[in-house]
Design a protein around this motif. Structure first.
Motif: not given
Length: 219
Positions: A73-78
């Motif tokens: 999820e963090l990779r998707d956001a950033f």
């Protein structure tokens, strides 16, 4: 060298069923680091955007499930934020057995690391300098990030307030854990703030004096 006048700010967010401490680190500039990525990382994403910071890296203290479950999820956001982990755990991110998620019935497969860390290297964030210390035992690639100027150490699950990391997992090593605490952490200045992967912060002095599991006698 970092500028000792640089003010380092650490924000802690306890996330997921294990209340894992995930940290936002920033030093007055436009960037930040995200330290660890537990279940349900939406509060991290929200806080980064509130601060209007750019994540310069997502740094993992180790790759157990409660520290990596939110990595996707963090990779998707950033998507531009590189993922950093110690080289000894490069395979843990994609292996549910190694990252312990299989034992929980979760089978987490996280994105791969973009960069592998080694003991003794330094990382910079907006004028602050951090040392990477390999502190194995709880897991083979556990790291501690130390900012000497700010007297801060992000220790993952190696040392806690009044306790230590578990060493009964298949890839744990109790002797290595005790050695990491005595020789890598207890040798830091007494006033160093210890920011662990779970629970409240503490200091080196407090743990050397009161931790019932590891005494500094053998330093």
């Amino acid at each position: 060298m970092s500028d000792p006048a640089v003010a380092v700010t650490i924000e802690s967010l306890a996330l997921g069923p294990f209340e894992t401490n995930c940290y936002l680190v920033h030093a007055g500039g436009p960037n930040c680091w995200i330290i660890d990525a537990s279940f349900g990382p939406a509060p991290i994403v929200r806080r980064v955007r509130e601060l209007a910071k750019t994540p310069a890296a997502i740094i993992l203290t180790h790759a157990h499930v409660d520290h990596i479950a939110g990595l996707g999820e963090l990779r998707d956001a950033f998507p531009d934020a590189p993922i950093l982990i110690h080289r000894a755990e490069r395979n843990f991110l994609a292996d549910p057995t190694l990252n312990l998620s299989a034992a929980l019935g979760e089978r987490v497969v996280a994105p791969p690391a973009d960069r592998l860390l080694t003991h003794g290297e330094t990382l910079g964030l907006d004028g602050s300098t951090w040392r990477v210390i390999h502190t194995p035992g709880h897991s083979p690639g556990g790291i501690t990030l130390v900012c000497d100027d700010a007297r801060i150490a992000l220790v993952g699950d190696t040392l806690f307030a009044g306790s230590i990391g578990r060493f009964d997992f298949p890839t744990s090593d109790g002797e290595a854990l005790f050695d990491s605490i005595r020789r890598s952490l207890y040798t830091l200045p007494d006033e160093t703030r210890i920011l662990p992967g779970h629970g409240p912060e503490t200091t080196i002095a407090r743990e050397k004096q009161t931790n019932p599991f590891v005494r500094p006698d053998d330093i």
